[in-house]
Scaffold this active site. Structure first.
Site, PDB file in Angstrom:
ATOM      1  N   GLY A  14       0.826  -1.208   0.000  1.00 39.16           N
ATOM      2  CA  GLY A  14       0.000   0.000   0.000  1.00 39.16           C
ATOM      3  C   GLY A  14       0.853   1.248   0.000  1.00 39.16           C
ATOM      4  N   ALA A  25      15.669  10.556  -0.458  1.00 45.30           N
ATOM      5  CA  ALA A  25      16.838  10.426   0.414  1.00 45.30           C
ATOM      6  C   ALA A  25      17.756   9.295  -0.057  1.00 45.30           C
ATOM      7  CB  ALA A  25      16.369  10.173   1.853  1.00 45.30           C
ATOM      8  N   ARG A  28      19.564  10.505  -3.331  1.00 43.29           N
ATOM      9  CA  ARG A  28      20.557  11.571  -3.130  1.00 43.29           C
ATOM     10  C   ARG A  28      21.741  11.098  -2.290  1.00 43.29           C
ATOM     11  NH1 ARG A  28      17.000  17.104  -3.357  1.00 43.29           N
ATOM     12  NH2 ARG A  28      16.604  16.875  -5.584  1.00 43.29           N
ATOM     13  N   ARG A  75       0.737  -4.875  -5.782  1.00 42.85           N
ATOM     14  CA  ARG A  75       0.748  -6.128  -5.037  1.00 42.85           C
ATOM     15  C   ARG A  75       0.975  -7.207  -6.095  1.00 42.85           C
ATOM     16  NH1 ARG A  75      -0.909  -4.512   0.168  1.00 42.85           N
ATOM     17  NH2 ARG A  75      -2.317  -2.733   0.090  1.00 42.85           N
ATOM     18  N   GLY A 105       5.509  -2.538   3.582  1.00 48.52           N
ATOM     19  CA  GLY A 105       5.066  -3.115   4.850  1.00 48.52           C
ATOM     20  C   GLY A 105       5.632  -4.509   5.075  1.00 48.52           C
ATOM     21  N   ASP A 106       5.001  -5.252   5.972  1.00 49.16           N
ATOM     22  CA  ASP A 106       5.573  -6.556   6.326  1.00 49.16           C
ATOM     23  C   ASP A 106       5.510  -7.562   5.172  1.00 49.16           C
ATOM     24  OD1 ASP A 106       2.871  -6.796   6.545  1.00 49.16           O
ATOM     25  OD2 ASP A 106       2.851  -7.641   8.566  1.00 49.16           O
ATOM     26  N   GLY A 107       4.520  -7.416   4.268  1.00 50.71           N
ATOM     27  CA  GLY A 107       4.485  -8.261   3.072  1.00 50.71           C
ATOM     28  C   GLY A 107       5.713  -8.019   2.212  1.00 50.71           C
ATOM     29  N   THR A 129       4.247   2.203   5.661  1.00 44.32           N
ATOM     30  CA  THR A 129       2.841   1.781   5.727  1.00 44.32           C
ATOM     31  C   THR A 129       2.126   2.682   6.718  1.00 44.32           C
ATOM     32  OG1 THR A 129       1.323   0.046   6.444  1.00 44.32           O
ATOM     33  CG2 THR A 129       3.519  -0.050   7.370  1.00 44.32           C
ATOM     34  N   ASP A 131      -0.146   1.829   8.613  1.00 46.18           N
ATOM     35  CA  ASP A 131      -0.668   1.035   9.733  1.00 46.18           C
ATOM     36  C   ASP A 131       0.189   1.061  11.000  1.00 46.18           C
ATOM     37  OD1 ASP A 131      -2.906   0.229   8.374  1.00 46.18           O
ATOM     38  OD2 ASP A 131      -1.936  -1.534   7.502  1.00 46.18           O
ATOM     39  N   ARG A 166     -25.773  13.994  18.267  1.00 47.52           N
ATOM     40  CA  ARG A 166     -25.769  12.653  17.672  1.00 47.52           C
ATOM     41  C   ARG A 166     -24.576  11.840  18.138  1.00 47.52           C
ATOM     42  NH1 ARG A 166     -27.399  14.483  11.652  1.00 47.52           N
ATOM     43  NH2 ARG A 166     -29.643  14.492  11.984  1.00 47.52           N
ATOM     44  N   MET A 173      -8.988   3.153   8.885  1.00 47.97           N
ATOM     45  CA  MET A 173      -8.272   1.993   8.335  1.00 47.97           C
ATOM     46  C   MET A 173      -7.574   1.195   9.445  1.00 47.97           C
ATOM     47  SD  MET A 173      -6.759   3.029   4.659  1.00 47.97           S
ATOM     48  CE  MET A 173      -7.788   2.738   3.222  1.00 47.97           C
ATOM     49  N   ARG A 175      -6.960  -3.089   9.114  1.00 50.17           N
ATOM     50  CA  ARG A 175      -7.583  -4.423   9.035  1.00 50.17           C
ATOM     51  C   ARG A 175      -7.048  -5.326  10.139  1.00 50.17           C
ATOM     52  NH1 ARG A 175      -7.454  -4.868   2.804  1.00 50.17           N
ATOM     53  NH2 ARG A 175      -5.295  -4.720   3.317  1.00 50.17           N
ATOM     54  N   ALA A 190     -12.597  10.377  21.695  1.00 47.93           N
ATOM     55  CA  ALA A 190     -13.724   9.467  21.439  1.00 47.93           C
ATOM     56  C   ALA A 190     -14.184   8.773  22.723  1.00 47.93           C
ATOM     57  CB  ALA A 190     -13.309   8.423  20.410  1.00 47.93           C
ATOM     58  N   GLN A 258      -7.415   8.444   3.947  1.00 47.01           N
ATOM     59  CA  GLN A 258      -6.379   8.328   4.991  1.00 47.01           C
ATOM     60  C   GLN A 258      -5.010   7.978   4.419  1.00 47.01           C
ATOM     61  OE1 GLN A 258      -8.303   5.943   8.501  1.00 47.01           O
ATOM     62  NE2 GLN A 258      -9.524   5.713   6.686  1.00 47.01           N
TER      63      GLN A 258
HETATM   64  P1  ATP Z   1       0.785  -2.813   3.490  1.00 48.13           P
HETATM   65  O1  ATP Z   1       1.129  -2.927   4.957  1.00 48.13           O
HETATM   66  O2  ATP Z   1       0.576  -1.412   3.089  1.00 48.13           O
HETATM   67  O3  ATP Z   1      -0.290  -3.750   3.051  1.00 48.13           O
HETATM   68  P2  ATP Z   1       2.728  -4.686   2.509  1.00 48.13           P
HETATM   69  O4  ATP Z   1       4.135  -4.531   2.089  1.00 48.13           O
HETATM   70  O5  ATP Z   1       2.451  -5.525   3.714  1.00 48.13           O
HETATM   71  O6  ATP Z   1       2.112  -3.233   2.677  1.00 48.13           O
HETATM   72  P3  ATP Z   1       1.636  -6.723   0.752  1.00 48.13           P
HETATM   73  O7  ATP Z   1       0.748  -6.606  -0.438  1.00 48.13           O
HETATM   74  O8  ATP Z   1       1.253  -7.619   1.851  1.00 48.13           O
HETATM   75  O9  ATP Z   1       1.844  -5.219   1.278  1.00 48.13           O
HETATM   76  O10 ATP Z   1       3.085  -7.171   0.259  1.00 48.13           O
HETATM   77  C1  ATP Z   1       3.703  -6.514  -0.839  1.00 48.13           C
HETATM   78  C2  ATP Z   1       4.199  -7.534  -1.806  1.00 48.13           C
HETATM   79  O11 ATP Z   1       5.227  -8.318  -1.202  1.00 48.13           O
HETATM   80  C3  ATP Z   1       3.181  -8.563  -2.275  1.00 48.13           C
HETATM   81  O12 ATP Z   1       2.302  -8.040  -3.249  1.00 48.13           O
HETATM   82  C4  ATP Z   1       4.092  -9.653  -2.812  1.00 48.13           C
HETATM   83  O13 ATP Z   1       4.533  -9.345  -4.118  1.00 48.13           O
HETATM   84  C5  ATP Z   1       5.289  -9.580  -1.852  1.00 48.13           C
HETATM   85  N1  ATP Z   1       5.176 -10.679  -0.880  1.00 48.13           N
HETATM   86  C6  ATP Z   1       4.408 -10.739   0.204  1.00 48.13           C
HETATM   87  N2  ATP Z   1       4.508 -11.937   0.811  1.00 48.13           N
HETATM   88  C7  ATP Z   1       5.369 -12.679   0.072  1.00 48.13           C
HETATM   89  C8  ATP Z   1       5.896 -14.006   0.163  1.00 48.13           C
HETATM   90  N3  ATP Z   1       5.559 -14.832   1.148  1.00 48.13           N
HETATM   91  N4  ATP Z   1       6.768 -14.402  -0.780  1.00 48.13           N
HETATM   92  C9  ATP Z   1       7.133 -13.565  -1.762  1.00 48.13           C
HETATM   93  N5  ATP Z   1       6.672 -12.320  -1.921  1.00 48.13           N
HETATM   94  C10 ATP Z   1       5.799 -11.862  -1.023  1.00 48.13           C
END
Ligand code: ATP
Length: 326
Positions: A14, A25, A28, A75, A105-107, A129, A131, A166, A173, A175, A190, A258
């Protein structure tokens, strides 16, 4: 010092405000060290498609104040396959890339960890991220902007809540992470906050509202993280209406607003620091680590640890919010 000559930077997952400041940064600082910098467009997807282009210090002018990411993001399902990652590696080799800076992010860090195990290429990750759910840093790039955007919206809604006596449910956001909801909730005063990490029984909300009513408090705000345990804001509002009719309730979902907008100064500074240090630590031979700032100091966390350790808001802050909203 290692023999890194060409580095590539990309944004993934995201988008988050401040990603551009981080890219600036990185580019440069690379230029300062006489490295060639490349931008990979559309994250891992672009790596597989070979969208790798040189990016010079002047190319990142006038972006520090812009939201989104000039490198675009995606993604990528293909990067989750060995074939996709092989193609990505071949493209990097062809471009002569020696090291990567991944902003996401962690993905994104999980992808980097898998990739670095398969192919011997140094990667450092910057937490980008809204989050704020990444272990190894107090704050992630984009979080501060997101909570300020949410607060601004809630303040406006509060005017109407107050004028019409009200109850407003505002869904923000988050999840899997309640940081945005918790901070927006505390910052907006709140009455109740619903997070993914902790249970908030409906009776607790009823109790808060009854007590508020007893004190002639005629309006109330409830902040709901989209992934909280009690259902979305509309569902909670409907269930409350069945139990308690002391207020006319309304629901607002803030949604993608957001994620956008000019990054706050705090996010720009955080992104600048992390982007600068990304190059410094790569040149010192570090690899497969996520960078963060903890207690104002640079902190390096191995990807494996960053992705396996959970970071969640303190329950004591939720308790504090309850006391302060009386
Ligand atoms: P956000 O927190 O904003 O969702 P994110 O980095 O966690 O950001 P993801 O879509 O979960 O977003 O991960 C980004 C990309 O990282 C994925 O679309 C995928 O290409 C790669 N990725 C995630 N998990 C794996 C995995 N287990 N193996 C290989 N690539 C991965």
């Amino acid at each position: 010092m290692t023999k890194i000559k060409k580095i590539a930077v990309f944004t993934s997952g995201g988008d988050a405000p401040g990603m551009n400041a981080a890219v600036r940064a990185v580019v440069r600082t690379a230029s300062y060290h006489n490295l060639e910098a490349f931008g990979i467009y559309r994250g891992y997807e672009g790596m597989i498609d070979g969208r790798i282009k040189p990016i010079a210090a002047r190319d990142v002018g006038n972006i520090i104040q812009r939201g989104g990411t000039i490198l675009k993001t995606a993604r990528s399902m293909r990067f989750k396959t060995p074939e996709g990652r092989k193609q990505a590696y071949e493209n990097l080799k062809e471009a002569g890339i020696d090291a990567l800076v991944a902003i996401g992010g962690d993905g994104t860090f999980t992808g980097a960890q898998v990739f670095s195990q398969e192919y011997n290429i140094p990667i450092v990750g910057l937490p980008g991220t809204i989050d704020n759910d990444i272990y190894g840093t107090d704050y992630t790039i984009g979080f501060d902007t997101a909570i300020n955007t949410a607060i601004e919206a809630v303040d406006k809604i509060r005017d109407t809540a107050d004028s019409h006596s009200r109850l407003f449910f505002v869904e923000v956001m988050g999840r899997h992470s309640g940081y945005i909801a918790l901070h927006t909730g505390i910052g907006s005063g709140a009455g109740c906050i619903f997070l993914p990490e902790y249970d908030t029984p409906l009776d607790e909300l009823v109790d808060v509202l009854k007590k508020a009513n007893d004190r002639d408090k005629m309006f109330n705000m409830v902040i709901v993280a989209e992934g909280n345990r009690s259902g979305n804001a509309m569902e909670i509002a409907n269930r409350l209406n069945e139990k308690y009719d002391g207020y006319e309730s309304k629901v607002t979902i803030l949604g993608h607003m957001q994620r956008g907008g000019a990054p706050s100064c705090r996010d720009r500074v955080l992104a600048s620091r992390l982007g600068y240090h990304a190059i410094e630590v790569l040149l010192k031979g570090e690899s497969n680590v996520a960078l963060g700032i903890i207690n104002d100091e640079l902190c390096l966390t191995p990807f494996q640890e960053a992705i396996s350790q959970a970071k969640k808001p303190k329950s004591s802050m939720l308790e504090m919010a309850r006391i302060l909203s009386m």
